[in-house]
Design a protein around this motif. Structure first.
Motif, PDB file in Angstrom:
ATOM      1  N   HIS B  65     114.259  61.841  -8.060  1.00  0.00           N
ATOM      2  CA  HIS B  65     112.947  62.340  -7.679  1.00  0.00           C
ATOM      3  C   HIS B  65     112.966  63.070  -6.331  1.00  0.00           C
ATOM      4  CE1 HIS B  65     108.798  62.376  -8.723  1.00  0.00           C
ATOM      5  NE2 HIS B  65     108.399  61.781  -7.626  1.00  0.00           N
ATOM      6  N   PHE B  66     113.695  62.517  -5.351  1.00  0.00           N
ATOM      7  CA  PHE B  66     113.646  63.074  -3.992  1.00  0.00           C
ATOM      8  C   PHE B  66     114.424  64.387  -3.888  1.00  0.00           C
ATOM      9  CE2 PHE B  66     113.173  58.381  -3.189  1.00  0.00           C
ATOM     10  CZ  PHE B  66     111.800  58.454  -3.038  1.00  0.00           C
ATOM     11  N   VAL B  67     115.595  64.424  -4.528  1.00  0.00           N
ATOM     12  CA  VAL B  67     116.360  65.667  -4.455  1.00  0.00           C
ATOM     13  C   VAL B  67     115.621  66.770  -5.214  1.00  0.00           C
ATOM     14  CG1 VAL B  67     117.897  65.298  -6.439  1.00  0.00           C
ATOM     15  CG2 VAL B  67     118.687  66.643  -4.515  1.00  0.00           C
ATOM     16  N   ASN B  68     114.946  66.396  -6.309  1.00  0.00           N
ATOM     17  CA  ASN B  68     114.168  67.399  -7.041  1.00  0.00           C
ATOM     18  C   ASN B  68     113.029  67.948  -6.185  1.00  0.00           C
ATOM     19  OD1 ASN B  68     115.805  67.044  -9.217  1.00  0.00           O
ATOM     20  ND2 ASN B  68     114.402  65.706 -10.348  1.00  0.00           N
ATOM     21  N   ALA B  69     112.411  67.083  -5.359  1.00  0.00           N
ATOM     22  CA  ALA B  69     111.325  67.541  -4.492  1.00  0.00           C
ATOM     23  C   ALA B  69     111.828  68.598  -3.509  1.00  0.00           C
ATOM     24  CB  ALA B  69     110.721  66.359  -3.732  1.00  0.00           C
ATOM     25  N   ILE B  70     113.054  68.408  -2.993  1.00  0.00           N
ATOM     26  CA  ILE B  70     113.635  69.394  -2.066  1.00  0.00           C
ATOM     27  C   ILE B  70     113.926  70.699  -2.811  1.00  0.00           C
ATOM     28  CG2 ILE B  70     115.631  69.951  -0.610  1.00  0.00           C
ATOM     29  CD1 ILE B  70     113.858  67.848   0.673  1.00  0.00           C
ATOM     30  N   VAL B  71     114.586  70.566  -3.965  1.00  0.00           N
ATOM     31  CA  VAL B  71     114.985  71.753  -4.713  1.00  0.00           C
ATOM     32  C   VAL B  71     113.751  72.543  -5.171  1.00  0.00           C
ATOM     33  CG1 VAL B  71     116.135  72.546  -6.822  1.00  0.00           C
ATOM     34  CG2 VAL B  71     117.182  70.758  -5.423  1.00  0.00           C
ATOM     35  N   GLN B  72     112.715  71.817  -5.578  1.00  0.00           N
ATOM     36  CA  GLN B  72     111.500  72.497  -6.068  1.00  0.00           C
ATOM     37  C   GLN B  72     110.476  72.750  -4.980  1.00  0.00           C
ATOM     38  OE1 GLN B  72     110.322  69.800  -9.176  1.00  0.00           O
ATOM     39  NE2 GLN B  72     112.247  70.083 -10.285  1.00  0.00           N
ATOM     40  N   ARG B  73     110.786  72.340  -3.738  1.00  0.00           N
ATOM     41  CA  ARG B  73     109.912  72.582  -2.579  1.00  0.00           C
ATOM     42  C   ARG B  73     108.495  72.035  -2.804  1.00  0.00           C
ATOM     43  NH1 ARG B  73     114.777  74.561  -1.617  1.00  0.00           N
ATOM     44  NH2 ARG B  73     115.008  76.549  -0.560  1.00  0.00           N
ATOM     45  N   ARG B  74     108.401  70.772  -3.245  1.00  0.00           N
ATOM     46  CA  ARG B  74     107.069  70.206  -3.445  1.00  0.00           C
ATOM     47  C   ARG B  74     106.968  68.823  -2.807  1.00  0.00           C
ATOM     48  NH1 ARG B  74     107.929  66.349  -7.123  1.00  0.00           N
ATOM     49  NH2 ARG B  74     109.592  66.702  -8.621  1.00  0.00           N
ATOM     50  N   SER B  75     105.741  68.417  -2.503  1.00  0.00           N
ATOM     51  CA  SER B  75     105.421  67.097  -1.938  1.00  0.00           C
ATOM     52  C   SER B  75     106.142  66.815  -0.620  1.00  0.00           C
ATOM     53  CB  SER B  75     105.750  65.963  -2.924  1.00  0.00           C
ATOM     54  OG  SER B  75     105.262  66.240  -4.210  1.00  0.00           O
ATOM     55  N   LEU B  76     106.382  67.849   0.200  1.00  0.00           N
ATOM     56  CA  LEU B  76     107.096  67.652   1.456  1.00  0.00           C
ATOM     57  C   LEU B  76     106.120  67.564   2.629  1.00  0.00           C
ATOM     58  CD1 LEU B  76     109.983  70.218   0.872  1.00  0.00           C
ATOM     59  CD2 LEU B  76     109.989  67.756   0.438  1.00  0.00           C
ATOM     60  N   SER B  77     106.458  66.729   3.631  1.00  0.00           N
ATOM     61  CA  SER B  77     105.634  66.603   4.830  1.00  0.00           C
ATOM     62  C   SER B  77     106.148  67.562   5.907  1.00  0.00           C
ATOM     63  CB  SER B  77     105.728  65.184   5.396  1.00  0.00           C
ATOM     64  OG  SER B  77     105.528  64.229   4.394  1.00  0.00           O
ATOM     65  N   PRO B  78     105.244  68.152   6.718  1.00  0.00           N
ATOM     66  CA  PRO B  78     105.711  68.957   7.855  1.00  0.00           C
ATOM     67  C   PRO B  78     106.347  68.035   8.910  1.00  0.00           C
ATOM     68  CG  PRO B  78     103.320  68.751   7.891  1.00  0.00           C
ATOM     69  CD  PRO B  78     103.781  68.102   6.620  1.00  0.00           C
ATOM     70  N   VAL B  79     107.488  68.487   9.451  1.00  0.00           N
ATOM     71  CA  VAL B  79     108.291  67.630  10.323  1.00  0.00           C
ATOM     72  C   VAL B  79     108.229  68.101  11.774  1.00  0.00           C
ATOM     73  CG1 VAL B  79     110.634  66.792  10.788  1.00  0.00           C
ATOM     74  CG2 VAL B  79     109.870  67.116   8.432  1.00  0.00           C
ATOM     75  N   GLY B  80     108.034  67.159  12.686  1.00  0.00           N
ATOM     76  CA  GLY B  80     108.220  67.419  14.113  1.00  0.00           C
ATOM     77  C   GLY B  80     109.677  67.145  14.447  1.00  0.00           C
ATOM     78  N   ALA B  81     110.413  68.185  14.886  1.00  0.00           N
ATOM     79  CA  ALA B  81     111.849  68.038  15.128  1.00  0.00           C
ATOM     80  C   ALA B  81     112.104  67.927  16.624  1.00  0.00           C
ATOM     81  CB  ALA B  81     112.601  69.235  14.550  1.00  0.00           C
ATOM     82  N   LEU B  82     112.743  66.848  17.025  1.00  0.00           N
ATOM     83  CA  LEU B  82     113.089  66.661  18.431  1.00  0.00           C
ATOM     84  C   LEU B  82     114.602  66.723  18.573  1.00  0.00           C
ATOM     85  CD1 LEU B  82     112.208  65.966  21.349  1.00  0.00           C
ATOM     86  CD2 LEU B  82     112.484  63.551  20.744  1.00  0.00           C
TER      87      LEU B  82
END
Lengths: 361, 511
Positions: B65-82
């Protein structure tokens, strides 16, 4: 040859692929430098490439390189401004104004270093270097063959630590002292080597190696796109020799005196079926042995390439099972003199064998 | 000990019930859009017979499920990168080598502060705590709660990342923080990328794992839930929520683990032939060999705990082209039952050839009369060539090796292959992935540079650290074994620097 031309980002993408091939197994991956150049181009910077023939004898040229362990670079990354600072510091201490910037070594990541400095300082890059490939030590250059003055050198750490090696009697001393500084920085340093005059560049630099790397990289990238044989494509633009195709059956590595040494064993495929090849390395590929006898030695360039993609495989990353093609490229002429062979021939790496070029008629 | 293993794939949800090491029942259900529906259906099917009823000790779920979310660019949260590494790593900021479309979705903001370490553990600079606090305040003001923190050489010393996390939590109490040192290996950009992907999945991870828990509940199961990882081990659901990236390759990994279990062979090559692709991997001491090189996920370069896999386009649904002869990589996939010749469709597939040859009894073989013996031989020879080539590439040593064939398309693997000493086909091979999930253990891993130690001392020290980590992950100490030791001398570093990687695994404690 055009005297001046602006490099496109596509040229620089090709340069990264070609430089990794000319790295002959070492020199570190140009990937981080390439990322920096993509950013610099995206923000409007451009780099011009000039022919060494266009230099005036009295011009002064900065020679740059990143020194250190590739692994440290993978963590600390390459900041494009650091190399520019090494050049600026050299101007401050010597009072000269550089007309152009040049690479110490065209093999590996250092092919991109002068482009980063050039982008920040708005100077052109000279289409040349002084190794024609990658070599592990500072005295393994065409400038050392020419006995040019090895000092001064500036060495930069981005935390604001800036060192100058003011004077040394030999290139070997420069290697020892600058290496100590680099180690103290954390085993990575951006350096500007001794300034060179236009006359010295014309006499002693290895000309047109930037263009050569771009042509090789471009041939490989085109072949990849068209699903042609990338090895064949390289040999169409370079007078090289296809030596061998096979697969890696053993890799043996050890570090001694700060160098990665070892040997890979290949088992022949296709035309090379039944032939055994071993390649000894010290950071870079140094001697290729065929059925136990030397077939190619430095200063001939030994390039180990991924048979399918045509991209270079480094001595740190080669591993069992990879399908590789081995090609040789002709050495820069400057290394064929007695002094040249003393610095970069087989004996310089501890092999008691004579140098016979694989390109000898 | 009774366990349920479930593999939630893109097409099917497979489930098995294992009792004292024996597979009692194996079922398949179509994967549902909401994931839970497929799991509930599979659980009902498992428990539809008397043998499937009664309590279970634990449930292990593997999911793509998680790798598919990355590949399909869905259900992702915006990330604060430090990033902790200013000014050393200054010009290459987080997300700098991401594909534009993915960066657009995942990049909430980027901050860089002073700090980080050298390869020998000296600080590059002290951590700039004021700058960390300032960054956290700005993240809070922008409404960011998914935070990724990456510091230079944090696998050697994670202190700066950990201290920064405390400051960020102080300013953003509901922050979900991923530290790169918890995930990745040496190589800042690649490790940071793993942390960024993990943070981008943090919302989906909570949602999905809660849905798994709910599905178990609705399926009438009251047992602890474990989630399977890329390395063939499991972690408790609470830990898995924090590290969704560790499940990216669990489907292929579970198949390999299941193959080892079902065949009782610990050192072999495994081919898992599915409908569209074949995965080939190597089992070393019963676990998939790990990749040492960069693995791209959805176009992002990563370097972390992933199995070394070779995937190519051969499967039961592979299109067959006869002139010129070509098998795959196109496939009818799950449409085989409409498009394959044996089902009255128009596309010649690898399954049709196998049926014509008598390797498989499926559909209507009468529809294949035009396919003569020469054609069958030529196609099967091409499959054989593709398999032999892939098997040889995956090997790490010359010589013949045992081979285990699993997956729904395993009938394409011939009994005799060059480079293979003996071929093993196993019962329940088409559910090897769910079996692999059901039998998973827990692990601890170390990947670190050691200086001024002998090779033996360095490996001993790494082994001690790996043991500690395995115990933290819930392993029973007396079952721990080392399944991987690797060392690599480093060039240009003083003091005999040696990079050592050690992995230890053991049974889940108390089950």
């Amino acid at each position: 040859m055009n005297e001046t031309r602006e490099l496109s980002l596509d040229d620089i993408e090709s340069l990264a692929v070609g430089a990794w091939i000319l790295g002959t197994g070492g020199g570190g991956s140009p990937y981080l430098g390439l990322l920096n150049m993509r950013q610099l181009y995206a923000s409007g910077h451009r780099v011009r490439l000039i022919s060494p023939a266009s230099l005036d004898a009295t011009d002064t040229i900065a020679v740059v390189s990143n020194q250190g362990a590739p692994l440290v670079g993978q963590e600390r990354l390459t900041d494009s401004r650091t190399t520019a600072r090494a050049v600026a510091l050299m101007e401050e201490i010597t009072g000269v104004q550089f007309q152009a910037i040049m690479s110490l070594e065209i093999g590996g990541g250092n092919a991109i270093q002068p482009l980063m400095a050039a982008a920040h300082l708005d100077r052109p890059v000279v289409d040349a270097d002084c190794m024609g490939r990658a070599y592990p030590e500072a005295q393994m250059t065409s400038f050392a063959v020419g006995n040019l003055k090895p000092y001064p050198l500036t060495s930069i750490d981005p935390r604001g630590v800036e060192s100058v090696v003011y004077k040394v009697p030999t290139w070997k001393w420069m290697e020892r002292v600058s290496r100590k500084i680099c180690t103290e920085y954390g085993s990575v340093a951006a350096t500007c080597k001794a300034p060179r005059s236009g006359a010295e560049i014309k006499r002693w630099a290895i000309p047109y190696t930037t263009t050569k790397a771009i042509e090789i990289g471009s041939a490989v990238r085109n072949a990849q796109q068209l699903h042609h044989d990338p090895i064949e494509a390289i040999l169409r633009v370079e007078p090289g020799k296809r030596l061998y195709s096979g697969k890696v059956t053993d890799v043996e590595r050890r570090t001694t005196e700060g160098f990665l040494r070892g040997q890979v064993t290949l088992e022949g495929l296709d035309d090379s079926q039944g032939i055994l090849m071993q390649i000894s390395f010290q950071n870079e590929w140094i001697v290729a042995w065929q059925d136990g006898t030397p077939r190619v030695t430095s200063p001939d360039l030994i390039c180990v390439l991924n048979t399918d993609s045509g991209e270079a495989i480094g001595t740190e990353t080669i591993r069992y099972g990879q399908r590789v093609s081995v090609i040789a490229l002709p050495p820069p002429e400057v290394f064929l003199s007695a002094r040249g062979l003393e610095l970069v021939g087989p004996s310089a790496f501890g092999y008691d064998i004579p140098y016979t070029s694989v390109f000898a008629p | 000990m009774r366990r349920i293993g479930i593999d939630v794939g893109g097409t099917n949800t497979d489930a098995v019930l294992i009792d004292n090491g024996e597979v009692l029942r194996a079922v398949k259900a179509p994967t549902s859009e909401d994931v839970t529906g497929g799991i509930i259906a599979a659980l009902w099917a498992l428990r539809a017979v008397p043998a499937g009823q009664g309590d279970v000790d634990s449930v292990m779920i593997g999911t793509t499920h998680f790798v598919n979310a990355i590949v399909q660019r869905r259900s992702l949260s915006p990330v604060g990168a430090l990033r902790i590494g200013d000014p050393v790593s200054g010009s290459l900021m987080p997300f700098c080598d991401w594909p534009g479309d993915l960066a657009q979705i995942a990049r909430g903001g980027v901050w860089s502060v002073g700090g980080g370490h050298e390869y020998d553990g000296r600080p590059i600079l002290p951590l700039d705590e004021d700058a960390v606090r300032q960054a956290a305040i700005e993240m809070r003001d922008q409404g960011l709660t998914a935070i990724a923190i990456a510091s230079i050489f944090s696998p050697i010393d994670a202190d700066h990342e950990q201290r920064a996390a405390i400051i960020v939590t102080d300013e953003i109490p509901d922050a979900v923080i991923t530290l790169s040192s918890d995930l990745g290996r040496i190589g800042l950009l690649e490790r940071e990328n793993v942390a960024l992907l993990n943070a981008a999945l943090s919302g989906l991870a909570v949602q999905t794992i809660n849905a798994f828990e709910a599905a178990l509940h609705q399926g009438g199961i009251n047992a602890p839930l474990y989630i399977t990882q890329n390395d063939g081990t499991v972690v408790e659901a609470a830990t898995a929520i924090r590290f969704p990236v560790y499940s990216f390759a669990s489907g292929a990994t579970n198949s390999m683990r299941g193959a080892a279990y079902l065949s009782s062979i610990d050192n072999a090559i495994v081919v898992d032939v599915g409908g569209t692709t074949t995965d080939v991997g190597q089992l070393v001491s019963g676990f998939p060999r790990e990749s040492n090189t960069v693995v791209e996920i959805g176009g992002v370069r990563t370097l972390f705990r992933m199995p070394e896999l070779l995937s190519f386009g051969l499967g039961g649904g592979s299109h067959i082209c006869l002139d010129p002869l070509r098998v795959g990589p196109l496939s009818v996939g799950y449409q085989l039952i409409h498009d394959g010749l044996i089902f009255g469709g128009n596309q010649l597939t690898a399954t049709d050839i196998a049926v014509a040859r008598g390797l498989l009894d499926l559909g209507n073989a009468e529809l294949l009369r035009s396919i003569n013996a020469d054609t069958q031989s030529a196609v099967l020879a091409e499959c054989e060539r593709l398999l032999e080539e892939a098997i040889d590439r995956v090997k790490t040593r010359a010589g013949d090796t045992p081979l285990i064939a699993v997956g729904g398309g395993a009938f394409l693997v011939p009994d005799q292959l060059r480079g293979v000493s003996d071929l093993h086909r196993v019962i329940h091979g088409d559910c090897a992935n769910a079996v692999g999930a059901a039998i998973a253990q827990v692990s601890g891993e170390v990947d670190q540079i050691f200086r001024d130690l002998s090779r033996t001392e360095a490996i001993e020290q790494a082994t001690r650290l790996a043991t500690l980590r395995a115990l933290e992950a819930g392993a029973a100490e007396d079952t721990l074994t080392t399944i991987e030791t690797e060392d690599m001398p480093l060039s240009y570093l003083p003091g005999n620097s040696l990079r050592v990687r050690v992995r230890r695994v053991g049974d889940v404690a108390g089950s």
